[in-house]
Write a protein that holds these residues in place. Structure first.
Motif, PDB file in Angstrom:
ATOM      1  N   ASN A 152       0.784  -1.233   0.000  1.00  0.00           N
ATOM      2  CA  ASN A 152       0.000   0.000   0.000  1.00  0.00           C
ATOM      3  C   ASN A 152       0.817   1.285   0.000  1.00  0.00           C
ATOM      4  O   ASN A 152       0.459   2.250  -0.685  1.00  0.00           O
ATOM      5  CB  ASN A 152      -0.936  -0.015   1.208  1.00  0.00           C
ATOM      6  CG  ASN A 152      -1.996  -1.090   1.093  1.00  0.00           C
ATOM      7  OD1 ASN A 152      -2.925  -0.977   0.308  1.00  0.00           O
ATOM      8  ND2 ASN A 152      -1.850  -2.158   1.869  1.00  0.00           N
ATOM      9  N   ILE A 153       1.911   1.315   0.774  1.00  0.00           N
ATOM     10  CA  ILE A 153       2.602   2.605   0.949  1.00  0.00           C
ATOM     11  C   ILE A 153       4.124   2.491   0.864  1.00  0.00           C
ATOM     12  O   ILE A 153       4.830   3.404   1.275  1.00  0.00           O
ATOM     13  CB  ILE A 153       2.222   3.256   2.298  1.00  0.00           C
ATOM     14  CG1 ILE A 153       2.543   2.321   3.472  1.00  0.00           C
ATOM     15  CG2 ILE A 153       0.763   3.654   2.306  1.00  0.00           C
ATOM     16  CD1 ILE A 153       2.356   2.956   4.844  1.00  0.00           C
ATOM     17  N   ALA A 154       4.622   1.386   0.348  1.00  0.00           N
ATOM     18  CA  ALA A 154       6.087   1.232   0.320  1.00  0.00           C
ATOM     19  C   ALA A 154       6.547   0.576  -0.975  1.00  0.00           C
ATOM     20  O   ALA A 154       6.475   1.178  -2.042  1.00  0.00           O
ATOM     21  CB  ALA A 154       6.561   0.465   1.553  1.00  0.00           C
ATOM     22  N   CYS A 155       7.000  -0.673  -0.896  1.00  0.00           N
ATOM     23  CA  CYS A 155       7.695  -1.313  -2.019  1.00  0.00           C
ATOM     24  C   CYS A 155       6.960  -1.215  -3.344  1.00  0.00           C
ATOM     25  O   CYS A 155       7.527  -0.762  -4.344  1.00  0.00           O
ATOM     26  CB  CYS A 155       7.952  -2.797  -1.732  1.00  0.00           C
ATOM     27  SG  CYS A 155       8.240  -3.217  -0.021  1.00  0.00           S
ATOM     28  N   ILE A 156       5.714  -1.652  -3.371  1.00  0.00           N
ATOM     29  CA  ILE A 156       4.991  -1.735  -4.639  1.00  0.00           C
ATOM     30  C   ILE A 156       4.753  -0.360  -5.259  1.00  0.00           C
ATOM     31  O   ILE A 156       5.131  -0.117  -6.415  1.00  0.00           O
ATOM     32  CB  ILE A 156       3.674  -2.515  -4.467  1.00  0.00           C
ATOM     33  CG1 ILE A 156       3.962  -3.970  -4.051  1.00  0.00           C
ATOM     34  CG2 ILE A 156       2.850  -2.458  -5.756  1.00  0.00           C
ATOM     35  CD1 ILE A 156       4.763  -4.756  -5.063  1.00  0.00           C
ATOM     36  N   PRO A 157       4.135   0.590  -4.554  1.00  0.00           N
ATOM     37  CA  PRO A 157       3.902   1.893  -5.195  1.00  0.00           C
ATOM     38  C   PRO A 157       5.184   2.654  -5.525  1.00  0.00           C
ATOM     39  O   PRO A 157       5.279   3.273  -6.589  1.00  0.00           O
ATOM     40  CB  PRO A 157       3.051   2.651  -4.173  1.00  0.00           C
ATOM     41  CG  PRO A 157       3.241   1.943  -2.884  1.00  0.00           C
ATOM     42  CD  PRO A 157       3.499   0.522  -3.220  1.00  0.00           C
ATOM     43  N   THR A 158       6.188   2.616  -4.640  1.00  0.00           N
ATOM     44  CA  THR A 158       7.411   3.372  -4.933  1.00  0.00           C
ATOM     45  C   THR A 158       8.168   2.776  -6.114  1.00  0.00           C
ATOM     46  O   THR A 158       8.686   3.509  -6.959  1.00  0.00           O
ATOM     47  CB  THR A 158       8.335   3.433  -3.703  1.00  0.00           C
ATOM     48  OG1 THR A 158       8.624   2.112  -3.239  1.00  0.00           O
ATOM     49  CG2 THR A 158       7.713   4.241  -2.586  1.00  0.00           C
TER      50      THR A 158
END
Length: 462
Positions: A50-56
């Motif tokens: 949600n807010i780290a590895c995947i989106p960044t």
């Protein structure tokens, strides 16, 4: 007033992160009745999704592609908005899939609400529709961590963002100031510079990438500066003032050897570390203690000071990687349903990657660490430009480095600042666990053209 629901479970998992969401269906498959509590419906699947590895990493990939297109600033602004939309769609898809996978598993109940210990075996969960009191034989805390806000006057300005909030910034900031030169700050600096923002990275310490060898850190700094990132070392942020008319923030800076100066930015990212998400848990009621850094104290089998309660993932203060949280699950699985021998001390040669452009990956010891530990070392270096694959990809920036024990011929450490290093470092990590001489890797047959075959050339330089 809604009635309080009271229910007994064999296992309660507080938090929907990687370790917890993997543990829940496994425990249910062993015949246990399992509850999973997640505070926010926007966090199903955990921090990474949600807010780290995947989106960044999704934004990093898009930024890399856009930086190669030769677009003007107006076009980059449009591309950024498109990238944010695509990132949101990806996250929503994965969040829903993760929720369905856990909630739809027989024997698992997902409850959305805020958990707080009443006793060491009882947890109260406040939901929108009422309260639950859950009794459980085994409890697993998997609540993750959040960004730390330093004590800087004006830090709560509407122009100041954490990494979580930055991912929801729909409009590309023309000028971005980043406070903190750690991995998170570096990734965002690279992403936004590639999208076309004017990025200033502010680091209070005097050295860039403090834990890395100077030759590797210097190479990263050179590449980032070539991308347009302005790096300010040994610089203190005194205060932040919001300028409503300018729709910007004004930062007061003091270099270690200089006078106070000002920096104006449209957005300010604070990337100065993370702290455990434990404020709502009432850990004292459960007899669960935290360490001096505020993370939950655990032994090498991840048990807290209450032996029937475990802490998984970022909340226990271990390495802040989703794959470490997954390994936490393996330790607990082995402890409860295996031979009970697996512990955190088994983790050796754990690789890491920072997804700047190109990515920076490392496993083992740096040269400085090896020398400090008393090893006699041999060192090999190779420019990324020596790789035919790097030239094909038109990503010739970077440097590779290997550190060898001169007495045993074993590979002590490997660092790769180059295209596809996040894949190559996994090969090296696996090889290092075999404890074979480096010559075995040097003479291994790799496909051509590939970045992996660069290992042949690198290790031939020793």
């Amino acid at each position: 007033m809604a009635a309080v629901i009271r229910e007994k479970f064999d296992a309660l998992i507080i938090g929907f992160g990687k370790g917890g969401k993997t543990l829940a269906p496994f425990l249910a498959d062993q015949g246990l009745k399992v509850a999973v509590v997640e505070k926010s419906p926007l966090m199903y699947g955990g921090t990474c999704i949600n807010i780290a590895c995947i989106p960044t990493k999704a934004l990093a990939h898009m930024a890399h592609l856009i930086s190669r297109e030769g677009l003007d600033k107006k076009s980059k602004v449009k591309k950024y908005a498109q990238a944010i939309q695509e990132k949101d769609e990806l996250v929503s898809l994965l969040r829903a899939k993760n929720f369905d996978k856990v909630n739809g598993h027989p024997g698992v109940t997902v409850i959305t609400g805020t958990a707080s210990f009443r006793t060491s075996h009882e947890v109260q969960v406040e939901t929108q529709s009422g309260a639950w009191v859950i009794e459980a034989d085994r409890i697993f805390i998997n609540t993750g961590a959040r960004p730390v806000l330093p004590d800087i006057p004006g830090i709560k300005s509407s122009r100041v963002y954490t990494s979580t909030e930055m991912l929801d910034l729909a409009e590309l900031p023309s000028r971005l100031a980043i406070i903190g030169g750690g991995y998170i700050g570096l990734e965002f600096a690279s992403i936004y510079a590639n999208f076309g923002s004017e990025v200033t990275l502010i680091e209070r310490g005097p050295r860039f990438m403090l834990k890395e060898d100077r030759d590797m850190a210097d190479e990263v700094q050179k590449v980032l500066e070539h991308q347009g990132v302005r790096i300010r070392l040994a610089t203190k942020v005194n205060r932040i003032q919001e300028q409503e008319q300018e729709q910007a923030a004004r930062l007061s800076l003091t270099p270690s050897a200089g006078r106070e100066e000002e920096l104006v930015a449209d957005a300010v990212l604070v990337a100065t570390g993370r702290e455990a998400n434990t404020e709502d848990l009432n850990l004292e009621a459960a007899g669960v203690e935290v360490n001096e850094r505020g993370f939950i104290q655990v032994n090498d089998k991840l048990q807290t000071t209450a032996s029937h309660i475990w802490a998984i993932g970022d909340v226990n203060g271990g390495p802040q990687f989703t794959y470490i949280s997954l390994d936490d699950f393996r330790i607990i699985r082995d402890q409860l349903f295996g031979n009970g021998l697996r512990t955190t001390t088994d983790r050796k040669q754990v690789p890491s990657s920072v997804f700047i452009d190109p990515p920076f990956s490392h496993v083992g010891l740096t040269e400085a660490e090896a020398i400090e530990r008393g090893f006699k070392v041999k060192v090999a270096k190779l420019p990324a430009a020596a790789s035919p694959r790097a030239r094909q990809l038109k990503q010739t920036e970077g440097l590779l480095k290997a550190v060898i024990d001169a007495e045993t011929e074993q590979l002590l450490g490997f660092t790769m600042f180059a295209a596809e290093s996040g894949e190559v470092v996994n090969i090296v990590s696996l090889f290092m666990k075999s404890e074979q001489p480096y010559t075995v890797l040097r003479d291994t047959i790799f496909t051509h053209p590939s970045m992996a075959e660069t290992l042949n050339d690198l290790l031939a330089n020793i």
